[in-house]
Design a protein around this motif. Structure first.
Motif, PDB file in Angstrom:
ATOM      1  N   PHE A 150       0.795  -1.228   0.000  1.00  0.00           N
ATOM      2  CA  PHE A 150       0.000   0.000   0.000  1.00  0.00           C
ATOM      3  C   PHE A 150       0.828   1.279   0.000  1.00  0.00           C
ATOM      4  CE2 PHE A 150      -2.865  -3.284   1.342  1.00  0.00           C
ATOM      5  CZ  PHE A 150      -4.014  -2.981   0.635  1.00  0.00           C
ATOM      6  N   GLY A 151       2.087   1.206   0.434  1.00  0.00           N
ATOM      7  CA  GLY A 151       2.935   2.399   0.458  1.00  0.00           C
ATOM      8  C   GLY A 151       3.107   3.054  -0.903  1.00  0.00           C
ATOM      9  N   PRO A 152       3.434   2.273  -1.936  1.00  0.00           N
ATOM     10  CA  PRO A 152       3.604   2.884  -3.260  1.00  0.00           C
ATOM     11  C   PRO A 152       2.323   3.520  -3.807  1.00  0.00           C
ATOM     12  CG  PRO A 152       4.660   0.744  -3.207  1.00  0.00           C
ATOM     13  CD  PRO A 152       3.866   0.863  -1.932  1.00  0.00           C
ATOM     14  N   VAL A 153       1.183   2.909  -3.523  1.00  0.00           N
ATOM     15  CA  VAL A 153      -0.090   3.470  -3.983  1.00  0.00           C
ATOM     16  C   VAL A 153      -0.355   4.798  -3.283  1.00  0.00           C
ATOM     17  CG1 VAL A 153      -2.597   3.130  -4.052  1.00  0.00           C
ATOM     18  CG2 VAL A 153      -1.060   1.214  -4.554  1.00  0.00           C
ATOM     19  N   LEU A 154      -0.188   4.798  -1.966  1.00  0.00           N
ATOM     20  CA  LEU A 154      -0.402   6.030  -1.207  1.00  0.00           C
ATOM     21  C   LEU A 154       0.574   7.112  -1.647  1.00  0.00           C
ATOM     22  CD1 LEU A 154      -1.872   7.543   1.038  1.00  0.00           C
ATOM     23  CD2 LEU A 154      -0.214   6.574   2.647  1.00  0.00           C
ATOM     24  N   ASN A 155       1.825   6.756  -1.828  1.00  0.00           N
ATOM     25  CA  ASN A 155       2.820   7.734  -2.262  1.00  0.00           C
ATOM     26  C   ASN A 155       2.463   8.324  -3.620  1.00  0.00           C
ATOM     27  OD1 ASN A 155       5.548   8.995  -1.928  1.00  0.00           O
ATOM     28  ND2 ASN A 155       5.875   7.894  -3.836  1.00  0.00           N
ATOM     29  N   ARG A 156       2.109   7.465  -4.550  1.00  0.00           N
ATOM     30  CA  ARG A 156       1.763   7.947  -5.894  1.00  0.00           C
ATOM     31  C   ARG A 156       0.541   8.861  -5.836  1.00  0.00           C
ATOM     32  NH1 ARG A 156       2.114   5.097 -11.721  1.00  0.00           N
ATOM     33  NH2 ARG A 156       4.255   4.981 -11.036  1.00  0.00           N
TER      34      ARG A 156
ATOM     35  N   THR B 169      -3.337   4.006 -11.993  1.00  0.00           N
ATOM     36  CA  THR B 169      -4.239   3.266 -12.867  1.00  0.00           C
ATOM     37  C   THR B 169      -4.425   1.840 -12.358  1.00  0.00           C
ATOM     38  OG1 THR B 169      -2.420   2.490 -14.238  1.00  0.00           O
ATOM     39  CG2 THR B 169      -3.445   4.593 -14.874  1.00  0.00           C
ATOM     40  N   ASP B 170      -5.444   1.188 -12.866  1.00  0.00           N
ATOM     41  CA  ASP B 170      -5.650  -0.224 -12.545  1.00  0.00           C
ATOM     42  C   ASP B 170      -4.434  -1.043 -12.959  1.00  0.00           C
ATOM     43  OD1 ASP B 170      -8.177   0.331 -11.561  1.00  0.00           O
ATOM     44  OD2 ASP B 170      -9.212  -0.326 -13.379  1.00  0.00           O
ATOM     45  N   GLU B 171      -3.871  -0.716 -14.103  1.00  0.00           N
ATOM     46  CA  GLU B 171      -2.714  -1.448 -14.594  1.00  0.00           C
ATOM     47  C   GLU B 171      -1.524  -1.310 -13.652  1.00  0.00           C
ATOM     48  OE1 GLU B 171      -4.477   0.769 -16.509  1.00  0.00           O
ATOM     49  OE2 GLU B 171      -5.571  -0.711 -17.690  1.00  0.00           O
ATOM     50  N   TYR B 172      -1.295  -0.091 -13.162  1.00  0.00           N
ATOM     51  CA  TYR B 172      -0.192   0.134 -12.225  1.00  0.00           C
ATOM     52  C   TYR B 172      -0.396  -0.697 -10.960  1.00  0.00           C
ATOM     53  CZ  TYR B 172       2.643   2.206  -8.575  1.00  0.00           C
ATOM     54  OH  TYR B 172       3.516   2.369  -7.523  1.00  0.00           O
ATOM     55  N   VAL B 173      -1.593  -0.628 -10.401  1.00  0.00           N
ATOM     56  CA  VAL B 173      -1.866  -1.345  -9.154  1.00  0.00           C
ATOM     57  C   VAL B 173      -1.773  -2.852  -9.371  1.00  0.00           C
ATOM     58  CG1 VAL B 173      -3.577  -1.776  -7.348  1.00  0.00           C
ATOM     59  CG2 VAL B 173      -3.217   0.551  -8.185  1.00  0.00           C
ATOM     60  N   ASP B 174      -2.317  -3.355 -10.475  1.00  0.00           N
ATOM     61  CA  ASP B 174      -2.210  -4.783 -10.765  1.00  0.00           C
ATOM     62  C   ASP B 174      -0.751  -5.215 -10.863  1.00  0.00           C
ATOM     63  OD1 ASP B 174      -4.968  -5.087 -10.821  1.00  0.00           O
ATOM     64  OD2 ASP B 174      -5.095  -5.048 -13.018  1.00  0.00           O
TER      65      ASP B 174
END
Length: 92
Positions: free
Chosen positions: A57-63, A72-77
Motif C-alpha cells: 500500500f505504500g507505493p499506492v499512497l505515495n503515488r 491506474t488499474d494497470e499500475y496497481v495490478d
C-alpha cells in the motif's frame, strides 16, 4: 485526504487519532487478508505482515499523495503482482 495527511504531519494529536481510529483498523483488515493467503500456502508462513502491508500500500499512497504518476488499474495490478511474487514461499 491529502489535506488530512498534511495536517497529520503537523499535529501529533490528530496523527495519533488517525492511527487509532482509521489506520489500525484498516491495517488489521489488510493483514487478515494476507493471513488467509498464508493459510492457503500462497505466502510465506514467516512473512512480516506489517512490512507486507507497507510494501503493497505504500507505493499506492505515495503515488496518490504526491501525484508522481498515474494511479491506474494497470499500475496497481502490476504492483500487487510484483510484491506478491516476492512474498511467495521459497522452495529450496
Amino acid at each position: 485526504m491529502r489535506a488530512l495527511h498534511t495536517e497529520i504531519v503537523h499535529d501529533p494529536v490528530l496523527a495519533a487519532d488517525y492511527v487509532k481510529r482509521l489506520d489500525e483498523p484498516m491495517r488489521e483488515l489488510k493483514k487478515n487478508r494476507l493471513r488467509a493467503a498464508q493459510s492457503a500456502g500462497q505466502l510465506s508462513d514467516d512473512l512480516d505482515l506489517d512490512v507486507a502491508v507497507d510494501l503493497l500500500f505504500g507505493p499506492v499512497l505515495n503515488r496518490w499523495l504526491q501525484r508522481t504518476g498515474p494511479l491506474t488499474d494497470e499500475y496497481v495490478d502490476h504492483l500487487v503482482d510484483t510484491v506478491l511474487q516476492g512474498l511467495q514461499p521459497r522452495h529450496t
